[in-house]
Motif scaffolding. Structure first.
Motif, PDB file in Angstrom:
ATOM      1  N   LEU A  18      10.214  13.362  -3.831  1.00 10.00           N
ATOM      2  CA  LEU A  18       8.947  13.045  -3.179  1.00 10.00           C
ATOM      3  C   LEU A  18       7.831  13.812  -3.869  1.00 10.00           C
ATOM      4  N   ALA A  19       6.649  13.244  -3.803  1.00  6.28           N
ATOM      5  CA  ALA A  19       5.463  13.881  -4.370  1.00  6.28           C
ATOM      6  C   ALA A  19       4.379  13.947  -3.318  1.00  6.28           C
ATOM      7  N   VAL A  20       3.694  15.070  -3.255  1.00  7.83           N
ATOM      8  CA  VAL A  20       2.572  15.283  -2.344  1.00  7.83           C
ATOM      9  C   VAL A  20       1.297  15.343  -3.170  1.00  7.83           C
ATOM     10  N   VAL A  21       0.306  14.539  -2.798  1.00 10.09           N
ATOM     11  CA  VAL A  21      -0.976  14.535  -3.503  1.00 10.09           C
ATOM     12  C   VAL A  21      -2.100  14.356  -2.486  1.00 10.09           C
ATOM     13  N   PRO A  22      -3.325  14.734  -2.833  1.00 10.70           N
ATOM     14  CA  PRO A  22      -4.478  14.415  -1.990  1.00 10.70           C
ATOM     15  C   PRO A  22      -4.951  12.993  -2.290  1.00 10.70           C
ATOM     16  N   HIS A  23      -5.969  12.546  -1.560  1.00  9.48           N
ATOM     17  CA  HIS A  23      -6.471  11.192  -1.832  1.00  9.48           C
ATOM     18  C   HIS A  23      -8.001  11.112  -1.833  1.00  9.48           C
ATOM     19  N   PRO A  24      -8.688  12.036  -2.516  1.00 12.77           N
ATOM     20  CA  PRO A  24     -10.145  11.942  -2.568  1.00 12.77           C
ATOM     21  C   PRO A  24     -10.597  10.882  -3.577  1.00 12.77           C
ATOM     22  N   PRO A  25     -11.730  10.240  -3.335  1.00 12.92           N
ATOM     23  CA  PRO A  25     -12.262   9.281  -4.322  1.00 12.92           C
ATOM     24  C   PRO A  25     -12.499   9.905  -5.692  1.00 12.92           C
ATOM     25  N   LEU A  26     -12.704  11.236  -5.730  1.00  9.77           N
ATOM     26  CA  LEU A  26     -12.999  11.891  -7.011  1.00  9.77           C
ATOM     27  C   LEU A  26     -11.874  11.775  -8.026  1.00  9.77           C
ATOM     28  N   THR A  51       1.469  -0.884   8.262  1.00  9.56           N
ATOM     29  CA  THR A  51       2.076  -0.863   6.938  1.00  9.56           C
ATOM     30  C   THR A  51       1.366  -1.862   6.044  1.00  9.56           C
ATOM     31  N   LEU A  52       1.124  -1.468   4.803  1.00  9.84           N
ATOM     32  CA  LEU A  52       0.450  -2.308   3.816  1.00  9.84           C
ATOM     33  C   LEU A  52       1.363  -2.495   2.618  1.00  9.84           C
ATOM     34  N   ASP A  53       1.429  -3.739   2.135  1.00  7.74           N
ATOM     35  CA  ASP A  53       2.333  -4.052   1.028  1.00  7.74           C
ATOM     36  C   ASP A  53       1.816  -5.302   0.322  1.00  7.74           C
ATOM     37  N   ASP A  54       1.963  -5.355  -0.995  1.00 11.97           N
ATOM     38  CA  ASP A  54       1.635  -6.560  -1.770  1.00 11.97           C
ATOM     39  C   ASP A  54       0.203  -7.041  -1.566  1.00 11.97           C
ATOM     40  N   VAL A  55      -0.767  -6.113  -1.533  1.00  6.80           N
ATOM     41  CA  VAL A  55      -2.163  -6.493  -1.408  1.00  6.80           C
ATOM     42  C   VAL A  55      -2.987  -5.795  -2.485  1.00  6.80           C
ATOM     43  N   THR A  56      -4.188  -6.317  -2.690  1.00  8.45           N
ATOM     44  CA  THR A  56      -5.131  -5.725  -3.626  1.00  8.45           C
ATOM     45  C   THR A  56      -6.346  -5.217  -2.866  1.00  8.45           C
ATOM     46  N   GLY A  57      -7.060  -4.300  -3.482  1.00 10.23           N
ATOM     47  CA  GLY A  57      -8.275  -3.757  -2.876  1.00 10.23           C
ATOM     48  C   GLY A  57      -9.210  -3.249  -3.950  1.00 10.23           C
ATOM     49  N   THR A  58     -10.271  -2.587  -3.540  1.00 10.95           N
ATOM     50  CA  THR A  58     -11.259  -2.092  -4.490  1.00 10.95           C
ATOM     51  C   THR A  58     -11.935  -0.839  -3.946  1.00 10.95           C
ATOM     52  N   PHE A  59     -12.395   0.014  -4.883  1.00 12.44           N
ATOM     53  CA  PHE A  59     -13.164   1.194  -4.533  1.00 12.44           C
ATOM     54  C   PHE A  59     -14.655   0.883  -4.423  1.00 12.44           C
ATOM     55  N   ALA A  60     -15.026  -0.387  -4.325  1.00 14.24           N
ATOM     56  CA  ALA A  60     -16.440  -0.761  -4.275  1.00 14.24           C
ATOM     57  C   ALA A  60     -17.175  -0.043  -3.154  1.00 14.24           C
ATOM     58  N   GLY A  61     -16.496   0.182  -2.045  1.00 19.58           N
ATOM     59  CA  GLY A  61     -17.121   0.874  -0.933  1.00 19.58           C
ATOM     60  C   GLY A  61     -17.465   2.319  -1.233  1.00 19.58           C
ATOM     61  N   TYR A  62     -16.916   2.852  -2.334  1.00 11.95           N
ATOM     62  CA  TYR A  62     -17.193   4.229  -2.742  1.00 11.95           C
ATOM     63  C   TYR A  62     -18.129   4.282  -3.948  1.00 11.95           C
ATOM     64  N   GLY A  63     -18.707   3.128  -4.292  1.00 10.90           N
ATOM     65  CA  GLY A  63     -19.756   3.126  -5.299  1.00 10.90           C
ATOM     66  C   GLY A  63     -19.514   2.310  -6.550  1.00 10.90           C
ATOM     67  N   VAL A  64     -18.234   2.073  -6.904  1.00  8.25           N
ATOM     68  CA  VAL A  64     -17.933   1.319  -8.123  1.00  8.25           C
ATOM     69  C   VAL A  64     -16.776   0.370  -7.825  1.00  8.25           C
TER      70      VAL A  64
END
Length: 231
Positions: free
Chosen positions: A5-13, A59-72
């Motif tokens: 297992l891996a632990v990571v943060p999830h900031p837009p940066l 639960t989310l699976d087999d979908v696409t999304g975008t970071f547009a809401g965070y500026g790009v």
């Protein structure tokens, strides 16, 4: 059962396109997250992810999304060949998809939990996810630490933030599931450490774990933990 297992943060940066000009502060966090993700994909190209979001449980699976809401408009997908669009994909799922793409994993199935999920329910979910894991899957755990570190704190600084994230960092470095399960949900909420619930889900995954990688960074007043555990 999961064997890594891996632990990571999830900031837009983490996404370079969103933080142009802030490389000295953002590059180290991104490098640690990508290194952890590469260790995960070296063991498994199919991932189960756990993240914290008020929209959980879902639960989310087999979908696409975008970071547009965070500026790009940086598109991401949770699986190779996914075509269904979710314009409101939560940040943990976006980051899980971005990491998947960057390191070449095949798919990631994201389980979102609410930030106030009690520790016992977190641990129980970790056990269920492990029991239900398909052969060859690994666990990706997404969660941020306190956002009340120092002068750059979101809102106001809190002198308890250092001790709290210090406890989390030591627990992750020692693969100490007992210490993670003992984290106080009330204190975590006061410090803005929503990652508490995701870390306690990880602590419920059965196995004799050892840590092979760990790091803690706190740019911009937010604590970011990275770790890799092997069974």
């Amino acid at each position: 059962m999961f064997s890594r297992l891996a632990v990571v943060p999830h900031p837009p940066l983490l996404v370079p396109e969103l933080v142009s000009g802030a490389a000295p502060d953002t590059d180290p966090v991104r490098a640690e997250c990508l290194a952890a993700a590469r260790e995960l994909v070296a063991r498994a190209t199919d991932w189960v992810a756990v993240g914290v979001d008020p929209s959980g449980p879902r639960t989310l699976d087999d979908v696409t999304g975008t970071f547009a809401g965070y500026g790009v408009d940086v598109p991401v997908s949770l699986a190779e060949g996914a075509t269904a669009e979710d314009p409101d994909l939560p940040l943990p799922a976006l980051v899980a998809g971005w990491l998947r793409q960057r390191v070449g994993a095949r798919r990631v199935r994201v389980h979102l939990v609410p930030p106030d999920l009690p520790p016992a329910e977190c641990a129980a979910l970790g056990g269920r996810l492990s029991d239900e894991a398909r052969a060859g899957e690994a666990l990706l755990v997404l969660g941020d630490g306190s956002h009340r570190h120092g002068e750059l704190a979101v809102g106001r600084p809190d002198e308890r933030a250092g001790a709290f994230d210090g406890d989390v960092s030591r627990a992750l470095a020692a693969a100490d599931v007992g210490a993670l399960r003992a984290l106080d949900p009330g204190l975590a909420a006061e410090l803005g450490a929503d990652g508490r619930a995701a870390w306690q889900v990880a602590a419920g995954a059965p196995g004799e774990w050892r840590c092979t990688r760990s790091a803690f960074l706190a740019p911009f007043g937010v604590g970011y933990h990275c770790a890799v555990w092997e069974a």
